[in-house]
Scaffold this motif. Structure first.
Motif, mmCIF file in Angstrom:
data_model
loop_
_atom_site.group_PDB
_atom_site.id
_atom_site.type_symbol
_atom_site.label_atom_id
_atom_site.label_comp_id
_atom_site.label_asym_id
_atom_site.label_seq_id
_atom_site.Cartn_x
_atom_site.Cartn_y
_atom_site.Cartn_z
ATOM 1 N N SER A 31 0.835 -1.203 0.000
ATOM 2 C CA SER A 31 0.000 0.000 0.000
ATOM 3 C C SER A 31 0.871 1.255 0.000
ATOM 4 C CB SER A 31 -0.929 0.001 1.216
ATOM 5 O OG SER A 31 -1.852 -1.073 1.147
ATOM 6 N N GLU A 32 1.934 1.234 0.800
ATOM 7 C CA GLU A 32 2.852 2.376 0.847
ATOM 8 C C GLU A 32 3.555 2.557 -0.499
ATOM 9 O OE1 GLU A 32 6.601 4.101 3.508
ATOM 10 O OE2 GLU A 32 5.881 2.051 3.814
ATOM 11 N N LYS A 33 4.008 1.456 -1.096
ATOM 12 C CA LYS A 33 4.683 1.527 -2.393
ATOM 13 C C LYS A 33 3.769 2.102 -3.464
ATOM 14 C CE LYS A 33 8.051 -2.240 -1.912
ATOM 15 N NZ LYS A 33 8.463 -3.592 -2.421
ATOM 16 N N ALA A 34 2.469 1.824 -3.342
ATOM 17 C CA ALA A 34 1.503 2.312 -4.329
ATOM 18 C C ALA A 34 1.078 3.754 -4.065
ATOM 19 C CB ALA A 34 0.276 1.403 -4.342
ATOM 20 N N GLY A 35 1.589 4.338 -2.983
ATOM 21 C CA GLY A 35 1.270 5.729 -2.669
ATOM 22 C C GLY A 35 -0.038 5.936 -1.954
ATOM 23 N N LEU A 36 -0.607 4.879 -1.380
ATOM 24 C CA LEU A 36 -1.853 5.037 -0.633
ATOM 25 C C LEU A 36 -1.583 5.760 0.677
ATOM 26 C CD1 LEU A 36 -2.646 2.844 -2.719
ATOM 27 C CD2 LEU A 36 -4.043 1.792 -0.930
ATOM 28 N N PRO A 37 -2.538 6.539 1.170
ATOM 29 C CA PRO A 37 -2.340 7.222 2.452
ATOM 30 C C PRO A 37 -2.223 6.212 3.595
ATOM 31 C CG PRO A 37 -4.621 7.436 1.724
ATOM 32 C CD PRO A 37 -3.854 6.848 0.571
ATOM 33 N N ALA A 38 -1.420 6.543 4.581
ATOM 34 C CA ALA A 38 -1.174 5.627 5.708
ATOM 35 C C ALA A 38 -2.276 5.763 6.749
ATOM 36 C CB ALA A 38 0.188 5.910 6.317
ATOM 37 N N ILE A 39 -3.486 5.387 6.361
ATOM 38 C CA ILE A 39 -4.643 5.565 7.245
ATOM 39 C C ILE A 39 -5.363 4.245 7.522
ATOM 40 C CG2 ILE A 39 -5.026 7.994 6.680
ATOM 41 C CD1 ILE A 39 -7.165 7.094 4.670
ATOM 42 N N ALA A 40 -4.709 3.117 7.232
ATOM 43 C CA ALA A 40 -5.321 1.825 7.558
ATOM 44 C C ALA A 40 -5.460 1.695 9.068
ATOM 45 C CB ALA A 40 -4.460 0.678 7.013
ATOM 46 N N VAL A 41 -6.357 0.838 9.498
ATOM 47 C CA VAL A 41 -6.515 0.594 10.937
ATOM 48 C C VAL A 41 -5.210 0.040 11.496
ATOM 49 C CG1 VAL A 41 -8.990 0.171 10.717
ATOM 50 C CG2 VAL A 41 -7.393 -1.764 10.626
ATOM 51 N N GLU A 63 -17.783 -4.107 3.793
ATOM 52 C CA GLU A 63 -16.855 -3.040 4.150
ATOM 53 C C GLU A 63 -17.060 -1.877 3.199
ATOM 54 O OE1 GLU A 63 -12.224 -2.804 5.292
ATOM 55 O OE2 GLU A 63 -12.578 -3.516 3.236
ATOM 56 N N ILE A 64 -17.189 -0.684 3.743
ATOM 57 C CA ILE A 64 -17.328 0.516 2.928
ATOM 58 C C ILE A 64 -16.042 1.318 3.087
ATOM 59 C CG2 ILE A 64 -18.746 2.550 2.434
ATOM 60 C CD1 ILE A 64 -21.071 1.128 3.847
ATOM 61 N N GLY A 65 -15.184 1.241 2.080
ATOM 62 C CA GLY A 65 -13.870 1.865 2.120
ATOM 63 C C GLY A 65 -12.779 0.818 2.213
ATOM 64 N N SER A 66 -12.254 0.376 1.062
ATOM 65 C CA SER A 66 -11.274 -0.723 1.049
ATOM 66 C C SER A 66 -9.867 -0.265 1.382
ATOM 67 C CB SER A 66 -11.229 -1.392 -0.336
ATOM 68 O OG SER A 66 -12.493 -1.748 -0.790
ATOM 69 N N LEU A 67 -9.479 0.907 0.884
ATOM 70 C CA LEU A 67 -8.095 1.378 0.900
ATOM 71 C C LEU A 67 -7.219 0.274 0.297
ATOM 72 C CD1 LEU A 67 -6.491 3.905 1.645
ATOM 73 C CD2 LEU A 67 -5.971 2.848 3.847
ATOM 74 N N GLY A 68 -6.238 -0.264 1.045
ATOM 75 C CA GLY A 68 -5.367 -1.297 0.492
ATOM 76 C C GLY A 68 -5.719 -2.706 0.898
ATOM 77 N N GLY A 69 -6.884 -2.891 1.512
ATOM 78 C CA GLY A 69 -7.333 -4.229 1.872
ATOM 79 C C GLY A 69 -6.856 -4.738 3.224
ATOM 80 N N TYR A 70 -6.173 -3.898 3.990
ATOM 81 C CA TYR A 70 -5.624 -4.349 5.274
ATOM 82 C C TYR A 70 -6.724 -4.794 6.233
ATOM 83 C CZ TYR A 70 -2.791 -4.215 9.568
ATOM 84 O OH TYR A 70 -2.150 -4.531 10.749
ATOM 85 N N SER A 71 -7.729 -3.963 6.442
ATOM 86 C CA SER A 71 -8.816 -4.341 7.349
ATOM 87 C C SER A 71 -9.626 -5.493 6.779
ATOM 88 C CB SER A 71 -9.718 -3.136 7.637
ATOM 89 O OG SER A 71 -10.145 -2.519 6.434
ATOM 90 N N ALA A 72 -9.744 -5.562 5.461
ATOM 91 C CA ALA A 72 -10.483 -6.666 4.844
ATOM 92 C C ALA A 72 -9.793 -8.002 5.106
ATOM 93 C CB ALA A 72 -10.631 -6.434 3.343
ATOM 94 N N ILE A 73 -8.464 -8.008 5.134
ATOM 95 C CA ILE A 73 -7.749 -9.244 5.451
ATOM 96 C C ILE A 73 -8.085 -9.687 6.867
ATOM 97 C CG2 ILE A 73 -5.465 -10.268 5.827
ATOM 98 C CD1 ILE A 73 -4.424 -8.433 3.583
ATOM 99 N N TRP A 74 -8.064 -8.743 7.809
ATOM 100 C CA TRP A 74 -8.403 -9.089 9.194
ATOM 101 C C TRP A 74 -9.794 -9.709 9.282
ATOM 102 C CZ3 TRP A 74 -5.512 -9.758 13.248
ATOM 103 C CH2 TRP A 74 -4.323 -9.059 13.403
ATOM 104 N N MET A 75 -10.770 -9.056 8.671
ATOM 105 C CA MET A 75 -12.145 -9.549 8.778
ATOM 106 C C MET A 75 -12.360 -10.806 7.953
ATOM 107 S SD MET A 75 -14.359 -5.990 8.850
ATOM 108 C CE MET A 75 -13.648 -5.338 7.326
ATOM 109 N N GLY A 76 -11.752 -10.860 6.775
ATOM 110 C CA GLY A 76 -11.921 -12.017 5.913
ATOM 111 C C GLY A 76 -11.452 -13.304 6.554
ATOM 112 N N ARG A 77 -10.436 -13.205 7.390
ATOM 113 C CA ARG A 77 -9.918 -14.397 8.067
ATOM 114 C C ARG A 77 -10.898 -14.957 9.104
ATOM 115 N NH1 ARG A 77 -3.588 -12.705 9.171
ATOM 116 N NH2 ARG A 77 -2.811 -13.246 7.088
#
Length: 222
Positions: A31-41, A63-77
């Motif tokens: 996410s950082e390499k892609a230039g996404l803002p560092a606002i993941a949970v 989920e409303i607001g994917s960003l880089g998928g970090y929170s989705a990984i947590w919940m998806g598991r």
């Protein structure tokens, strides 16, 4: 206490209770390499979402607001093999990063990222008669939060949980005279929750690696 100390405590709690995780760390790096803002949970917040999903026995998560998928990984598991997570993201670039990160985490079979305006995607889910979601995580533009809440209630069932992130805004939420669109949106959302007899809610202030903020936890009733 300073933000530096809050972060140190967060780091300790993450190390003591959450631990290192290659896929999650890689998701943040990509996410950082892609230039996404560092606002993941934070890791501790992500683990909280996972535990909430497990507690309600979630089979379907929105989920409303994917960003880089970090929170989705947590919940998806937290989902069973036949579970489903649908994540909505406005930015095609962010969505591409989220899809790649979910794939690398081995969740591509249960997790889907849909691109476009969240309100349009939510309306499509309702029109399509989507099966109710057990957990909804709202982490998107705050001025639209009241609308997202309204759609989320339509897409849930009695017993479902709705979590709304970033609701304290560094304390600005207490200012009834604020014209900040994010503050106005969150205050409107809280008024809507309080006025809806189907909903029970509380909010928790948090400090940590993400600064001073908080979340609102809503339970959908009958």
């Amino acid at each position: 206490m300073s933000e530096q100390q809050w972060t140190a405590v967060d780091d300790y709690l993450a190390e003591a209770l959450v631990g290192e995780d290659e896929a999650l760390t890689a998701a943040l790096v990509q996410s950082e390499k892609a230039g996404l803002p560092a606002i993941a949970v934070s890791p501790t917040q992500g683990k909280l979402l996972q535990l909430l999903a497990l507690t309600v026995g979630a089979r379907r998560i929105l989920e409303i607001g994917s960003l880089g998928g970090y929170s989705a990984i947590w919940m998806g598991r937290a989902l069973p093999a036949d579970g489903r997570l649908i994540s909505l993201e406005l930015s095609p670039a962010h969505a591409a990063v989220a899809r790649a990160n979910l794939h690398e985490a081995g969740l591509e079979r249960v997790a889907e990222v849909r691109t476009g305006r969240a309100s349009d995607s939510l309306a499509e889910l309702v029109d399509d008669g989507a099966e109710p979601f057990d957990l909804v995580f709202i982490d998107a533009d705050k001025p639209s939060i009241p609308e997202y809440l309204e759609w989320s209630v339509k897409l849930t069932r009695p017993g479902s949980l709705i979590v709304v992130d970033n609701v304290v805004r560094g304390g600005k939420i207490a200012d009834a005279e604020s014209d900040d669109p994010s503050v106005v949106g969150i205050r409107r959302m809280h008024r809507a929750v309080a006025a809806d007899p189907r909903l029970e809610a509380t909010a928790v202030q948090t400090v940590g690696a993400k600064g001073y903020d908080g979340f609102t936890l809503i339970r959908v009733g009958g």
